[in-house]
Scaffold this active site. Structure first.
Site, PDB file in Angstrom:
ATOM      1  N   ASP A  58       0.079   6.875  -3.648  1.00  0.00           N
ATOM      2  CA  ASP A  58      -1.076   6.383  -4.610  1.00  0.00           C
ATOM      3  C   ASP A  58      -1.556   7.454  -5.755  1.00  0.00           C
ATOM      4  O   ASP A  58      -1.524   7.014  -7.066  1.00  0.00           O
ATOM      5  CB  ASP A  58      -2.382   6.190  -3.701  1.00  0.00           C
ATOM      6  CG  ASP A  58      -2.316   4.855  -3.301  1.00  0.00           C
ATOM      7  OD1 ASP A  58      -1.495   4.117  -3.389  1.00  0.00           O
ATOM      8  OD2 ASP A  58      -3.395   4.698  -2.350  1.00  0.00           O
TER       9      ASP A  58
ATOM     10  N   HIS B 275       0.833  -1.266  -0.076  1.00  0.00           N
ATOM     11  CA  HIS B 275      -0.129  -0.192  -0.116  1.00  0.00           C
ATOM     12  C   HIS B 275       0.878   1.223   0.095  1.00  0.00           C
ATOM     13  O   HIS B 275       2.065   1.288   0.138  1.00  0.00           O
ATOM     14  CB  HIS B 275      -0.797  -0.106   1.089  1.00  0.00           C
ATOM     15  CG  HIS B 275      -2.115  -0.897   1.004  1.00  0.00           C
ATOM     16  ND1 HIS B 275      -3.034  -0.630   0.174  1.00  0.00           N
ATOM     17  CD2 HIS B 275      -2.520  -2.269   1.756  1.00  0.00           C
ATOM     18  CE1 HIS B 275      -3.929  -1.596   0.202  1.00  0.00           C
ATOM     19  NE2 HIS B 275      -3.692  -2.523   1.282  1.00  0.00           N
TER      20      HIS B 275
END
Length: 380
Positions: free
Chosen positions: A160, A130
């Protein structure tokens, strides 16, 4: 006027986070985005589907990707597309029969955009991850925080969306431009670790120049400097100070009520004392009182707004930075802005399979009823 990407058709294989955001950005700029949702797949840990703004302005087709007929539907859509975006682990689309070789065989001009954390190759390429891990391994996370304290997590914006989504979009647009010349498509491998590392180029330049150290919170842009920091006000809120240039620093001191001789800007030995002085001054008034003193000015000092406050603040509403969304909930407007072909939000978040019949019929599929009856595609 239609957006600058009007006429570009994008097939998005539904995923989470940076992939949908990249497709949303293309849709905001006028591209037709057809989202392929997996038939029968439930929701994940993301926003409620009806309020997932990253799926705005898209249409959804629900497909059983494990069936031969379902895979063929995707490949038939690819034949009429300019771009495909996917965010699975390396090898997943190949196993499904819709990998780059499969798609480029159907459409040699296709730009096949791939979004992963670790990249298509490398020792961690098949490992889960992540944002926080991606920015950790690039050094970016280590650099964010105060002296003597732990690294501070910048939401999942840095990895991200900045290192991931934006680099995927840049790569796709560059490949689209190149394909206009060569007549050939290609694969764009957008890895969040690559993009995040690339974003730190400026900091590496400072480090190479001897102007930055790996000691977190001691450098000019990481809260080490008293003129680049946040300060608490009397009501427990904060003001952000970014008075780097000398003329802006002078204006900052003037409006704060500090004499120049009390706080020479680059007297680094006394930066600690200067921080204490600035902190004491900011504690004398509320955030909004300081905002009236500093804004507008060239002091480079602004109030720290919450997400709710930002969407409602007159400085943002005057420019329509936020626009009405589902049920009146504000959402960020398309960016950047164009003089002739502005971006636009053309619809609410797409629900899985809501446009299956509409999309397939509109693209000339003659066997829509048969596909629906077989379960290869689903209309909801």
């Amino acid at each position: 006027m239609a957006g600058p990407l009007s006429g570009v058709r994008v097939i998005e294989l539904a995923g989470i986070g940076p992939g949908p955001f990249a497709a949303m950005l293309l849709a905001d700029l006028g591209a037709e985005v057809i989202r392929i949702d997996r038939a029968g797949k439930g929701g994940g840990a993301g926003p409620v589907a009806e309020k997932d703004m990253t799926n705005r302005s898209k249409r959804s087709v629900a497909v059983d990707l494990k069936s031969e007929a379902g895979r063929d539907v995707v490949l038939r859509l690819v034949e009429q597309a300019d771009v495909l975006l996917e965010g699975f682990r390396p090898g997943v689309t190949e196993r499904l029969g819709i990998g780059p070789d499969d798609c480029l065989a159907r459409n040699p001009r296709l730009v096949y955009g791939r979004m992963t954390g670790w990249g298509q190759e490398g020792p961690l390429s098949h490992t889960a991850g992540h944002d926080i891990g991606y920015i950790a391994i690039t050094g970016a996370l280590h650099a964010i925080g105060r002296a003597g304290g732990p690294p501070q997590v910048p939401l999942n914006l840095l990895g991200d969306f900045a290192g991931g989504s934006m680099y995927l979009v840049v790569g796709v647009l560059a490949a689209l431009l190149e394909s206009k010349v060569s007549g050939r498509g290609q694969v764009v491998d957008a890895a969040i670790v690559d993009g995040t590392a690339h974003l730190t180029t400026f900091i590496h330049a400072f480090k190479a120049s001897g102007l930055w150290t790996d000691n977190r919170g001691t450098n000019m842009l990481d809260t080490g400097a008293p003129f680049y920091d946040v300060y608490e006000t009397s009501d427990g809120k904060h003001m952000a100070v970014g008075a780097i240039e000398s003329q802006f620093y002078a204006e900052f001191l003037k409006r704060l009520g500090v004499a120049p001789e009390e706080a020479p800007q680059y007297d680094m030995a006394n930066w600690g004392a200067q921080k204490e002085l600035f902190a004491a001054k900011f504690k004398e008034k509320t955030r909004d009182e300081w905002a009236e003193i500093f804004v507008p000015s060239d002091a480079c000092v602004e109030p720290v707004l919450s997400l709710t406050e930002a969407a409602e603040h007159p400085w943002n509403t005057a420019r329509d930075v936020f626009v009405p969304g589902v049920e009146g909930v504000p959402q960020p407007a398309p960016a950047p802005r164009f003089s002739r072909t502005p971006g636009e939000i053309t619809g609410p978040p797409s629900l899985a399979g809501a446009h299956t019949r509409e999309v397939l019929t509109g693209l000339g599929f003659k066997d829509v009823d048969d596909l629906l009856a077989s379960g290869a595609v689903v209309q909801r």
